[in-house]
Design a protein around this motif. Structure first.
Motif, PDB file in Angstrom:
ATOM      1  N   LYS A 287      44.290  39.114  36.803  1.00 17.98           N
ATOM      2  CA  LYS A 287      44.776  40.020  35.760  1.00 17.98           C
ATOM      3  C   LYS A 287      43.924  41.302  35.716  1.00 17.98           C
ATOM      4  O   LYS A 287      44.445  42.413  35.580  1.00 17.98           O
ATOM      5  CB  LYS A 287      44.752  39.308  34.413  1.00 17.98           C
ATOM      6  N   VAL A 288      42.606  41.117  35.821  1.00 14.49           N
ATOM      7  CA  VAL A 288      41.697  42.275  35.791  1.00 14.49           C
ATOM      8  C   VAL A 288      41.854  43.115  37.060  1.00 14.49           C
ATOM      9  O   VAL A 288      41.914  44.353  37.008  1.00 14.49           O
ATOM     10  CB  VAL A 288      40.237  41.814  35.625  1.00 14.49           C
ATOM     11  N   ILE A 289      41.954  42.458  38.230  1.00 16.54           N
ATOM     12  CA  ILE A 289      42.100  43.198  39.494  1.00 16.54           C
ATOM     13  C   ILE A 289      43.401  44.000  39.494  1.00 16.54           C
ATOM     14  O   ILE A 289      43.437  45.153  39.939  1.00 16.54           O
ATOM     15  CB  ILE A 289      42.052  42.232  40.693  1.00 16.54           C
ATOM     16  N   ASN A 290      44.454  43.394  38.983  1.00 16.63           N
ATOM     17  CA  ASN A 290      45.748  44.083  38.945  1.00 16.63           C
ATOM     18  C   ASN A 290      45.710  45.324  38.056  1.00 16.63           C
ATOM     19  O   ASN A 290      46.497  46.252  38.238  1.00 16.63           O
ATOM     20  CB  ASN A 290      46.842  43.128  38.447  1.00 16.63           C
ATOM     21  N   SER A 291      44.805  45.340  37.108  1.00 18.86           N
ATOM     22  CA  SER A 291      44.707  46.502  36.204  1.00 18.86           C
ATOM     23  C   SER A 291      43.948  47.660  36.857  1.00 18.86           C
ATOM     24  O   SER A 291      43.898  48.759  36.302  1.00 18.86           O
ATOM     25  CB  SER A 291      44.017  46.095  34.895  1.00 18.86           C
TER      26      SER A 291
END
Length: 285
Positions: A178-182
């Motif tokens: 989720k963090v990487i996708n942001s």
């Protein structure tokens, strides 16, 4: 003069006798004339001496005048050279100052870019700590030299000697995804580490194979979680980068880990610097 007087006296004596009185007068006249002659001779010699001295002083003054003229010309030439050098020095100094200003501006721009990257890095750390949960002792999140590291203990991701990801690991990796996708401009390198215990389970040959296989397993899970594969890197390190000595079971457990390194894409980072350089060049023109 003396000879003329003597001749005169001789003529007088020859043509007639003179009185004693006349002779005495003539003799006195002769002495007076002789004294005048001597005085004149002394004065003449003195004048000649003074003339020689004056001539010598004149020559000395002429030499001094020539030296002074040469010195004056040298000073004029030196002044001209100094003026030229001073102007060149001023021009060079001005150019140096302009160059320093330009370099300072470039450094300032690059520092701004780095500060922006650091701000994004801190935001990632904050998001990860919030999403993953910092209280889990098997998960460590830290920043080293502007790079975010997520270290996950081996027991949380895999069963012993296996490269299959556990269900709990998928839950944790889902939060990481989720963090990487942001952050689409960042990359995530999955780095798998083993201990030094010899490993061989066909088709895997050794710890190199095991570490690479574990890294690719984590990458596949992240890809399944819709992380852009262009952001992912799989890396196996075997047992060659231990945290501690592999001399106890506890230490070997610490060395068995998977580390996810979140870092800006190098090509994009250099592109950002190059763009800043172009902007600076445009402003200079």
């Amino acid at each position: 003069m003396k000879k003329l007087i003597l001749l005169g006296l001789t003529a007088v004596l020859a043509f007639g006798c003179v009185s004693k009185k006349q002779y005495a007068e003539l003799e006195a006249k002769q002495k007076e004339t002789q004294d005048l002659l001597n005085t004149a001779t002394v004065k003449l010699n003195a004048c000649l001496s003074d003339q020689a001295a004056s001539q010598a002083r004149l020559e000395g003054l002429r030499e001094q005048l020539a030296d002074l003229r040469k010195t004056n010309q040298d000073l004029i030439d030196t002044k001209g050279n100094l003026t030229t050098l001073t102007k060149k020095g001023a021009d060079n100094l001005e150019k140096s100052l302009e160059s320093l200003k330009e370099k300072d501006l470039k450094i300032s721009r690059l520092q701004d870019a780095l500060n922006k990257k650091d701000s994004v890095t801190l935001a990632i750390v904050s998001s990860l700590k919030k999403e993953v949960g910092i209280n889990d002792p098997d998960i460590e999140i830290n920043v080293e030299k502007g790079v975010v590291f997520i270290s996950i203990a081996d027991k949380l991701l895999f069963t012993s000697g296996s490269y299959n990801v556990t269900s709990r690991a998928k839950e944790v990796l889902g939060k990481v995804a989720k963090v990487i996708n942001s952050k689409p401009n960042f990359e995530a390198m999955v780095e798998a580490h083993t201990d030094n215990v010899p490993y061989s389970k066909p088709p895997l040959l050794d710890n190199w194979d095991l570490s690479v296989k574990r890294a690719t397993s984590v990458v596949r899970v992240l890809e399944d979680l819709e992380v852009n594969p262009q952001q992912l890197i799989a890396a196996g390190r075997s047992y060659h980068v231990p945290l501690v000595e592999n001399d106890t079971a506890e230490n070997r457990a610490k060395n068995r880990r998977t580390r996810i390194v979140v870092l800006p894409k190098i090509d994009q980072f250099y592109a950002m610097i190059e763009e800043e350089m172009k902007n600076l060049s445009g402003e200079g023109n």
